[in-house]
Design an enzyme around this catalytic site. Structure first.
Site, mmCIF file in Angstrom:
data_model
loop_
_atom_site.group_PDB
_atom_site.id
_atom_site.type_symbol
_atom_site.label_atom_id
_atom_site.label_comp_id
_atom_site.label_asym_id
_atom_site.label_seq_id
_atom_site.Cartn_x
_atom_site.Cartn_y
_atom_site.Cartn_z
ATOM 1 N N ASN A 130 73.741 68.301 20.597
ATOM 2 C CA ASN A 130 73.224 68.395 19.196
ATOM 3 C C ASN A 130 74.607 67.954 18.365
ATOM 4 O OD1 ASN A 130 72.849 69.675 16.548
ATOM 5 N ND2 ASN A 130 73.343 71.585 16.852
ATOM 6 N N LYS A 148 74.864 67.535 15.359
ATOM 7 C CA LYS A 148 74.944 68.199 13.883
ATOM 8 C C LYS A 148 74.871 67.039 12.853
ATOM 9 C CE LYS A 148 76.349 72.450 16.157
ATOM 10 N NZ LYS A 148 77.137 73.681 15.838
ATOM 11 N N HIS A 155 68.283 77.202 14.569
ATOM 12 C CA HIS A 155 69.567 76.913 14.835
ATOM 13 C C HIS A 155 70.360 77.882 13.900
ATOM 14 C CE1 HIS A 155 73.979 75.876 15.416
ATOM 15 N NE2 HIS A 155 73.544 75.343 16.282
ATOM 16 N N GLU A 193 72.977 77.881 12.113
ATOM 17 C CA GLU A 193 73.414 77.300 10.830
ATOM 18 C C GLU A 193 72.298 76.917 10.080
ATOM 19 O OE1 GLU A 193 75.490 73.905 12.873
ATOM 20 O OE2 GLU A 193 77.021 75.321 13.588
ATOM 21 N N GLU A 237 72.323 81.176 21.784
ATOM 22 C CA GLU A 237 73.534 80.712 21.251
ATOM 23 C C GLU A 237 74.118 81.691 20.686
ATOM 24 O OE1 GLU A 237 73.748 76.081 20.851
ATOM 25 O OE2 GLU A 237 72.882 76.847 19.228
ATOM 26 N N GLY A 239 81.271 76.488 18.228
ATOM 27 C CA GLY A 239 82.280 75.903 17.559
ATOM 28 C C GLY A 239 83.696 76.642 17.466
ATOM 29 N N SER A 282 80.172 76.460 22.862
ATOM 30 C CA SER A 282 81.424 76.017 23.253
ATOM 31 C C SER A 282 81.326 75.785 24.731
ATOM 32 C CB SER A 282 82.491 76.974 23.082
ATOM 33 O OG SER A 282 82.886 77.111 21.646
ATOM 34 N N GLY A 334 77.413 71.089 21.277
ATOM 35 C CA GLY A 334 77.656 70.567 19.925
ATOM 36 C C GLY A 334 78.954 69.832 20.030
ATOM 37 N N GLY A 335 80.150 70.575 19.889
ATOM 38 C CA GLY A 335 81.531 69.666 19.723
ATOM 39 C C GLY A 335 81.699 69.091 20.804
#
Ligand code: PGA
Length: 251
Positions: free
Chosen positions: A10, A12, A93, A95, A165, A171, A208, A229-230
């Protein structure tokens, strides 16, 4: 049980043409067939990623409109994604729930739109830190899953994925322990069993996940992959996670 893994990136709102070029310039994971690799870039780069990425990679969107067409500025419909051969979309998600005020009702409509357009939804669920600390995790997850998934959806031919999640792990560098995540994944599967007996849904962990913790998470019985993600913004780190999934699956 032979467990197929889904390793999904992802991105983002990250990436650029030069980032995509660099990302795929030396992109060679161990094997190309046994598990599923999915990359979800911003919509504007869906086609670019498709062009640069090796053919075995599936491309996913990060969102889908709840409408079919019309005066909905800034939205992208399921039909439009399908026209571009997009196979997956992330839905719900945290967010989007937080910054775009999407509720379970909106998320259900989006899920139906994805299924109608043959796009596999990756439904995200997860509790906040306050909810975990006040023992509401299972109640929150129960509500997020039951108010969105129903037996008609689950009996449709389109594959549906769920991503657990925990919001406090996204994150932040904090990760649910493998046992914690596995417990919630087993709980999600039990809710799905109640809705539709015949259906096993791949349940991915997100929050994470990185090369250094992927193995212990992916080895857990009820964890079928990751929504990353990251760490997915670093091609070598993302490949590392995919390779771990390959090693686990192929022994
Ligand atoms: P993270 O994000 O891996 O950076 O925690 C996961 C996600 O939000 O999907």
């Amino acid at each position: 049980m032979d467990k197929k893994f889904y390793i999904a990136a992802n991105w983002k709102m990250n990436g650029s043409l030069s980032f995509i070029n660099d990302y795929f310039s030396n992109f060679s994971p161990k094997s190309e067939n046994s598990n599923e690799m999915i990359i979800c870039p911003p919509d504007i780069y869906l086609e670019t990623v498709k062009k640069y990425a090796p053919g075995f990679i599936q491309i996913g969107a990060q969102n889908i409109s709840s409408h079919d067409q019309g005066a909905f500025t800034g939205e992208c419909s399921g039909q439009m994604l399908n026209d571009n051969a997009i196979k997956y979309t992330i839905i719900g998600h945290s967010e989007r729930r937080e910054y775009h005020h999407e509720n379970n009702e909106d998320i259900k409509i989006k899920l139906l739109n994805a299924i109608e357009n043959n796009i596999s939804p990756i439904l995200c669920v997860g509790e906040s830190i306050e909810q975990r600390e006040s023992d509401q995790t299972f109640g929150v997850i129960d509500n997020q899953v039951k108010s969105v998934l129903d037996s008609d959806m689950l009996s449709s031919g389109t594959s549906i994925l769920v991503a657990y999640e925990p919001i406090w792990a996204i994150g932040t560098g904090l990760t649910a322990t493998p046992e914690m995540a596995n417990e919630v994944h087993a709980f999600i599967q039990s809710i799905i069993d109640d809705i539709s007996h015949s259906r096993i849904i791949p349940i991915l962990y997100g929050g994470s996940m990185k090369g250094s913790n992927a193995k212990e998470l992916l080895q857990m019985e009820h964890i079928h992959g990751g929504l990353i993600g990251g760490a997915s913004l670093d091609a070598s780190e993302f490949i590392k996670i995919y390779n771990i999934a390959e090693e686990i699956r192929n022994g």
